[in-house]
Structures are given as structure tokens and as C-alpha cells.
Design a protein around this motif. Structure first.
Motif, PDB file in Angstrom:
ATOM      1  N   ALA A   1       0.853  -1.193   0.000  1.00 13.47           N
ATOM      2  CA  ALA A   1       0.000   0.000   0.000  1.00 13.47           C
ATOM      3  C   ALA A   1       0.884   1.237   0.000  1.00 13.47           C
ATOM      4  O   ALA A   1       1.988   1.221   0.552  1.00 13.47           O
ATOM      5  N   PHE A   2       0.391   2.312  -0.625  1.00 12.81           N
ATOM      6  CA  PHE A   2       1.124   3.567  -0.689  1.00 12.81           C
ATOM      7  C   PHE A   2       0.152   4.665  -1.086  1.00 12.81           C
ATOM      8  O   PHE A   2      -0.976   4.390  -1.536  1.00 12.81           O
ATOM      9  N   GLU A   3       0.578   5.902  -0.918  1.00  9.70           N
ATOM     10  CA  GLU A   3      -0.301   7.035  -1.223  1.00  9.70           C
ATOM     11  C   GLU A   3      -0.642   7.056  -2.707  1.00  9.70           C
ATOM     12  O   GLU A   3       0.205   6.736  -3.556  1.00  9.70           O
ATOM     13  N   ARG A   4      -1.861   7.457  -3.004  1.00 13.87           N
ATOM     14  CA  ARG A   4      -2.372   7.362  -4.374  1.00 13.87           C
ATOM     15  C   ARG A   4      -1.567   8.191  -5.368  1.00 13.87           C
ATOM     16  O   ARG A   4      -1.431   7.824  -6.530  1.00 13.87           O
ATOM     17  N   HIS A   5      -1.017   9.318  -4.920  1.00 13.85           N
ATOM     18  CA  HIS A   5      -0.266  10.177  -5.839  1.00 13.85           C
ATOM     19  C   HIS A   5       1.138   9.641  -6.141  1.00 13.85           C
ATOM     20  O   HIS A   5       1.843  10.200  -6.989  1.00 13.85           O
TER      21      HIS A   5
ATOM     22  N   SER B   1      -8.365   2.957  -1.064  1.00 10.81           N
ATOM     23  CA  SER B   1      -8.944   3.013   0.274  1.00 10.81           C
ATOM     24  C   SER B   1     -10.259   3.777   0.225  1.00 10.81           C
ATOM     25  O   SER B   1     -10.581   4.444  -0.772  1.00 10.81           O
ATOM     26  N   ASP B   2     -11.041   3.718   1.291  1.00 12.71           N
ATOM     27  CA  ASP B   2     -12.357   4.374   1.317  1.00 12.71           C
ATOM     28  C   ASP B   2     -12.278   5.880   1.071  1.00 12.71           C
ATOM     29  O   ASP B   2     -13.190   6.474   0.490  1.00 12.71           O
ATOM     30  N   ASP B   3     -11.170   6.496   1.501  1.00 21.41           N
ATOM     31  CA  ASP B   3     -11.025   7.943   1.310  1.00 21.41           C
ATOM     32  C   ASP B   3     -10.257   8.298   0.037  1.00 21.41           C
ATOM     33  O   ASP B   3      -9.910   9.463  -0.185  1.00 21.41           O
ATOM     34  N   ASP B   4      -9.971   7.269  -0.787  1.00 19.55           N
ATOM     35  CA  ASP B   4      -9.261   7.455  -2.065  1.00 19.55           C
ATOM     36  C   ASP B   4      -7.843   8.001  -1.889  1.00 19.55           C
ATOM     37  O   ASP B   4      -7.228   8.455  -2.856  1.00 19.55           O
ATOM     38  N   ALA B   5      -7.297   7.949  -0.687  1.00 20.60           N
ATOM     39  CA  ALA B   5      -5.958   8.497  -0.453  1.00 20.60           C
ATOM     40  C   ALA B   5      -4.862   7.457  -0.694  1.00 20.60           C
ATOM     41  O   ALA B   5      -3.702   7.814  -0.897  1.00 20.60           O
ATOM     42  N   TRP B   6      -5.223   6.176  -0.672  1.00 16.36           N
ATOM     43  CA  TRP B   6      -4.224   5.111  -0.777  1.00 16.36           C
ATOM     44  C   TRP B   6      -4.593   4.116  -1.872  1.00 16.36           C
ATOM     45  O   TRP B   6      -5.774   3.839  -2.102  1.00 16.36           O
TER      46      TRP B   6
END
Length: 349
Positions: free
Chosen positions: A53-57, A81-86
């Protein structure tokens, strides 16, 4: 002996060219962080385990993760992830153990550390505990080892070795033969065997080999296998034939086999050509890692006469020491010999 193996062939390189292109240092750092932080041990939803896992950007991490997973032999899924951050790469429960072992195996391959048995390897080994055909299981494991599909000393934990010795007490001829096959092909860790072996275990073997040779084929097979076990324990300096007990001074069979003597100051003596060559346990261990790293990459560092420009100073002695041992034990794989030297070190767990 059967020529079939219960395991699929292993790739010579477990990583794709795309993954290796980023450089080994960066790749090792990435894998180590993912194994420590996730590694299929974090349950993100019922029956779903985060492998990476890692940050989406972080597009570089995304590309690298996908490059690493190109060679994965199990199904995986990527999602947010649920918040679209990962971005999360995850596996189902059925693949959890395999996926974690695979990620650990990649890191070990890069580091030059010895591989660990896979869940499939261990399941096959543990079927010996109650299999009605133990000799057939052992024969399959031996074939797999000879084809390079098993790591050295498959039975390497106290629980696994103890379970094998517990079945020894049933005195079944087929299991005695199976146990001998495993020992002859270095599929049982001898240091762990020394540690968990009891006098009751030795008494069984000694009793089965005492007396006249039986004319009953059933009992003769049992005697023959028990004699082989006893001979192997004596050769490994585990059984002292003088008093029929475990050696109390020679407490590491591997140190006896490879002729390595530990000193009190962290140094070891390597016996070569009738002379003792001093070195340090740390330096020898580093050389073993370098040898395995090169072997992993298809460089035959252990072949007699092969050039090894990286082996200077003590490293040249270490390489020569290992090559001599391989020549002395032609029935063993080079990987087995490397394992033996590693386990002979005084720092071995």
C-alpha cells in the motif's frame, strides 16, 4: 525412484526485468518497507489482506508494485482506500500465507539470505506425520530437492523435527526408510535435530539395530533403515557410538562436518589443506551472502576455476573453503553446503 515432483519448477529469477530496472538498492528498500508495514498481515476487510500500500499520488510506487507483481503466482487485486488516499494491493485469505512468503522470498533472493520453505513445501513435509505411505512422500520431497525446488533442511523448526521423531517411536519400516531418505538428502536440519533428539529416540534406533539380522523381510527392512539412521547420526557426530548417547562436547553437527572451530574472540578457524585459516564469523557470513547473491543471478561462483574478482583477502579463502566442501560432498547440492557452513557459525540460531 520417481521422477515427478509435487512442486512446480521455480524461476531462476523471481523478479521481472521491469522490477530489477529500478536498481537493487531501491527495490530492496521498497520490498522491506512493504513487508514490514503490510506483507499480507493487515486485514483491510473480512478475508482481504493488504500486501502492499502507498499514497495514491505516488505513481512511481504504483509502477514498481505492478512490476514486482508481474511474477506473482497467486491472484491479487488493486483498489483504493475508502477515502481514495491510498492504493492497496491485496489478496484473499486463501492466498495470504503464499503471498507473504513470496514477498519475503524476493527480499531474501536479493539479499543472498537462504530461502524459507513455502507453505506448500511445509504442507507436504507435515503430511509425513500421519501419511499411510510415508516413503512415497519422502521420495517426492527428495526428487523436488534434487530438481532445485526445495530449500535446504526443509524440516528446520523444533516442532517439525520433533513431530518426525515422535512417529519414529511407532517403529514402522516404511517411515524409518522415509526418515533415512530425508537425512541422506539434507532435508532435516542437523543442528535442530541435535537439539530436540532425546535418549528415548536414540534407544529406539539402538534397539532396532541390536541382535542378529532378521530373516523376516518386514523386520529386516526395519533393521536396515534403523542401521542407516544410526550410521548417519554417528557420521554427523550426533550419536557417540562409545556410550550410545548424544555427544556432549560436539554440540553443533555442522561445525564437525565442515571442520569449523569457533574461538572465544568471535573468530573461527577453517580447516583447509591440513592447515587452520583464521577469519571472523561475521566476515565468513558476509561471504556466504555474496556467494548466494551471485548464484541467484546465474553467476556460477562455486564452479572450480571460475573467476571471482569480488573475492579478495579473506573472501578468497572463504570461497575456496566452500568449493573444497562441495568437492568433498558431491551428493549434496551447493545450496546444502552453503546452509551447512552458515549453520556451523557460532552465531547460528
Amino acid at each position: 525412484m520417481s521422477t515427478t515432483s509435487p512442486f512446480p519448477p521455480l524461476p531462476s529469477c523471481p523478479l521481472s526485468d521491469h522490477a530489477l530496472a529500478v536498481g537493487e538498492t531501491h527495490l530492496k528498500t521498497f520490498l522491506a518497507e512493504q513487508l514490514a508495514d503490510y506483507g499480507a498481515e493487515m486485514e483491510i476487510a473480512p478475508g482481504c489482506w493488504a500486501l502492499m500500500a502507498f499514497e495514491r499520488h505516488d505513481s512511481d510506487a504504483d509502477l514498481l508494485a505492478r512490476a514486482v507483481l508481474e511474477t506473482a503466482s497467486f491472484p491479487w487485486t488493486a483498489g483504493c482506500s475508502d477515502d481514495d488516499a491510498w492504493i492497496i494491493f491485496y489478496v484473499r485469505s486463501a492466498e495470504q500465507a503464499t503471498a507473504r512468503h513470496w514477498l519475503d522470498h524476493l527480499l531474501r533472493w536479493l539479499d543472498g539470505r537462504p530461502p524459507e520453505p513455502s507453505p506448500a513445501h511445509l504442507a507436504e513435509l507435515r503430511s509425513l506425520y500421519d501419511s499411510p505411505m510415508p516413503h512415497r512422500v519422502a521420495r517426492g520431497l527428495v526428487v523436488a530437492a534434487q530438481q532445485g525446488e526445495l530449500p535446504p533442511a526443509l524440516a528446520r523448526t523444533s516442532a517439525d523435527v520433533r513431530a518426525l521423531l515422535d512417529r519414529l517411536h511407532r517403529q514402522e519400516p516404511t517411515f524409518l526408510s522415509a526418515l533415512l531418505l530425508l537425512l541422506e538428502n539434507h532435508l532435516i536440519d542437523l543442528l535442530e535435530l541435535y537439539r530436540v533428539l532425546t535418549q528415548d529416540d536414540l534407544d529406539i534406533i539402538n534397539e532396532l539395530t541390536s541382535g542378529n539380522v532378521s530373516q523376516d523381510p518386514f523386520l529386516l527392512n526395519r533393521q536396515t533403515a534403523a542401521s542407516g539412521l544410526r550410521r548417519h547420526l554417528i557420521d554427523a557426530k550426533i550419536l557417540n557410538p562409545l556410550d550410545q548417547r548424544k555427544h556432549t562436547e560436539a554440540t553443533n553437527p555442522y561445525a564437525q562436518i565442515v571442520r569449523l572451530r569457533a574461538q572465544t574472540d568471535g573468530r573461527v578457524l577453517l580447516r583447509m589443506d591440513g592447515n587452520d585459516q583464521p577469519t571472523t564469523a561475521t566476515s565468513l557470513h558476509e561471504s556466504l551472502l555474496k556467494i548466494r547473491q551471485r548464484e541467484n543471478r546465474g553467476i556460477d561462483a562455486l564452479a572450480p576455476g571460475s573467476r571471482a574478482p569480488w573475492a579478495v583477502d579473506d573472501r578468497a579463502y572463504h570461497l575456496r573453503f566452500v568449493r573444497n566442501l562441495i568437492a568433498e560432498h558431491p551428493h549434496l547440492r551447493p545450496a546444502d553446503v552453503l546452509h551447512m557452513v552458515e549453520r556451523a557459525l557460532p552465531t547460528s540460531g
